[in-house]
Design a protein around this motif. Structure first.
Motif, PDB file in Angstrom:
ATOM      1  N   UNK A  33       6.618 -24.217   8.779  1.00  0.00           N
ATOM      2  CA  UNK A  33       7.928 -24.865   8.854  1.00  0.00           C
ATOM      3  C   UNK A  33       8.764 -24.705   7.581  1.00  0.00           C
ATOM      4  N   UNK A  34       8.207 -24.056   6.553  1.00  0.00           N
ATOM      5  CA  UNK A  34       8.957 -23.845   5.319  1.00  0.00           C
ATOM      6  C   UNK A  34      10.150 -22.924   5.555  1.00  0.00           C
ATOM      7  N   UNK A  86      16.754 -17.972   4.370  1.00  0.00           N
ATOM      8  CA  UNK A  86      17.376 -19.280   4.595  1.00  0.00           C
ATOM      9  C   UNK A  86      17.740 -19.958   3.280  1.00  0.00           C
ATOM     10  N   UNK A  87      16.860 -19.828   2.281  1.00  0.00           N
ATOM     11  CA  UNK A  87      17.118 -20.457   0.983  1.00  0.00           C
ATOM     12  C   UNK A  87      18.353 -19.867   0.285  1.00  0.00           C
ATOM     13  N   UNK A 145      22.833 -24.181  -0.160  1.00  0.00           N
ATOM     14  CA  UNK A 145      23.913 -25.122  -0.502  1.00  0.00           C
ATOM     15  C   UNK A 145      24.517 -25.818   0.718  1.00  0.00           C
ATOM     16  N   UNK A 146      24.195 -25.345   1.922  1.00  0.00           N
ATOM     17  CA  UNK A 146      24.756 -25.987   3.119  1.00  0.00           C
ATOM     18  C   UNK A 146      23.752 -26.949   3.771  1.00  0.00           C
ATOM     19  N   UNK A 147      22.559 -27.058   3.185  1.00  0.00           N
ATOM     20  CA  UNK A 147      21.502 -27.867   3.794  1.00  0.00           C
ATOM     21  C   UNK A 147      21.757 -29.364   3.657  1.00  0.00           C
ATOM     22  N   UNK A 148      21.350 -30.100   4.664  1.00  0.00           N
ATOM     23  CA  UNK A 148      21.305 -31.552   4.578  1.00  0.00           C
ATOM     24  C   UNK A 148      19.841 -31.924   4.343  1.00  0.00           C
ATOM     25  N   UNK A 192      22.937 -19.453 -11.326  1.00  0.00           N
ATOM     26  CA  UNK A 192      22.838 -18.057 -10.895  1.00  0.00           C
ATOM     27  C   UNK A 192      23.790 -17.822  -9.721  1.00  0.00           C
ATOM     28  N   UNK A 193      23.972 -16.578  -9.382  1.00  0.00           N
ATOM     29  CA  UNK A 193      24.801 -16.253  -8.224  1.00  0.00           C
ATOM     30  C   UNK A 193      24.156 -16.836  -6.973  1.00  0.00           C
ATOM     31  N   UNK A 194      24.954 -17.504  -6.160  1.00  0.00           N
ATOM     32  CA  UNK A 194      24.434 -18.103  -4.929  1.00  0.00           C
ATOM     33  C   UNK A 194      23.833 -17.016  -4.036  1.00  0.00           C
ATOM     34  N   UNK A 195      22.600 -17.236  -3.624  1.00  0.00           N
ATOM     35  CA  UNK A 195      21.929 -16.279  -2.751  1.00  0.00           C
ATOM     36  C   UNK A 195      21.151 -15.216  -3.484  1.00  0.00           C
TER      37      UNK A 195
END
Length: 332
Positions: free
Chosen positions: A206-207, A212-213, A217-220, A265-268
């Protein structure tokens, strides 16, 4: 004893709610066109007759012969959502419900109705057709917009509900012409997510993966002491945005620290992702979603149903607690 027809029965959410309400009655027939949902339903309620068929094949005579006095239903919600393009009555998926609306005038034995749908249904043409049919057939009704968090459940799932009955002049609670946004009874604050967390979990399954990581920044993010979580949809784990919350055993301070480092760092980027890996962010398991939707402890999925299928079926289902409370009001 009430005799109940469960339409768009799915995995049996309405059935569970009826049992939860402890009202006297039985589900005489459950109908759904989804074969996998029917398999799950039969696995949990082997004593109930399930029919895998299009609801438009039902005749008024057939329903009258069932000698049912109650209809519980959750018609397709996609025609009233943004993802479904809000096509309303122009969406073919409304055809079966419109068929039922037109059939109601011939169903003289039906005394009680509970209908659930997505927020947005209340401003639809189909809703207007439904309400006009209820009035024509002599039902009194009340509409609601309710969320599980209002009845002590740490989950958001705002939904439209309508309860209706005939052969009675008034309810035992104060009704309104407009939509009611709370139940007439008081409930405790939502319990914490720790109460629903699965102990024997294979975390690796389930990780969130690296892909996805990159969009972290869009995660709840929820924690074991959280008293809230976002609505889980059928696209949970397939898409990240707006499909449900994720969980971490870490506390807010550690999450804030990791995100602070990551965002230098740069996002993503690879370093962005590596900075967040130690949080072990994971999806809620199907069993945890089942508990958040208040299905009974003994509710399970057959082994041949995949995890992806579990999420899809749950995303299309209903919150048991909210509906059981509405059933109590409907039959007061």
């Amino acid at each position: 004893m009430h005799r109940i027809l469960e339409l768009y029965s799915g995995i049996g959410g309405m059935h569970c709610a009826w049992k939860e309400s402890q009202l006297d009655g039985e589900i005489v027939l459950a109908i759904d066109i989804n074969t996998i949902a029917n398999e799950v339903y039969a696995y949990n309620f082997p004593e109930t007759t399930i029919s895998n068929r299009n609801i438009q094949s039902l005749t008024s005579k057939e329903i009258e012969n069932l000698d049912v006095n109650t209809v519980l239903m959750s018609p397709p919600c996609q025609p009233f959502t943004r993802n479904g393009k809000c096509l309303d009555e122009n969406d073919p998926r409304t055809n079966s419900f419109i068929y039922l609306i037109n059939l109601l005038i011939k169903l003289h034995k039906i005394e009680y109705i509970l209908m659930e749908n997505v927020k947005g249904f209340e401003s639809s043409t189909v809703r207007n057709l439904f309400i006009e049919s209820l009035k024509t057939c002599g039902f009194i009704y009340q509409e609601f917009l309710l969320c599980p968090s209002q009845v002590g459940v740490p989950n958001s799932r705002l939904r439209y509900y309508c309860i209706a009955r005939r052969h009675v002049s008034q309810w035992q609670f104060k009704t309104k012409e407009e939509i009611i946004k709370s139940l007439p009874h008081k409930y405790s604050l939502p319990y914490t997510l720790e109460d629903i967390l699965q102990k024997d979990i294979q975390h690796d399954m389930y990780l969130l993966n690296e892909k996805m990581l990159k969009r972290a920044n869009i995660l709840d993010i929820c924690y074991k002491h959280s008293r809230r979580s976002c609505c889980f949809t059928k696209a949970y784990t397939h898409y990240l945005e707006g499909t449900g919350s994720v969980y971490t055993n870490s506390n807010e301070d550690k999450v804030e620290k990791c995100y602070k480092i990551a965002n230098t760092f740069d996002v993503g980027s690879e370093k962005f992702v590596q900075s967040l890996k130690e949080l072990n962010l994971r999806f809620f398991t199907p069993s945890e979603v089942v508990r958040l939707m208040c299905f009974p402890q003994n509710y399970t999925f057959p082994e041949n149903v995949t995890i992806k299928q579990c999420y899809r079926l749950l995303g299309n289902s209903v919150n048991i607690k909210v509906i059981s409370e509405l059933l109590k009001i409907l039959f007061e």
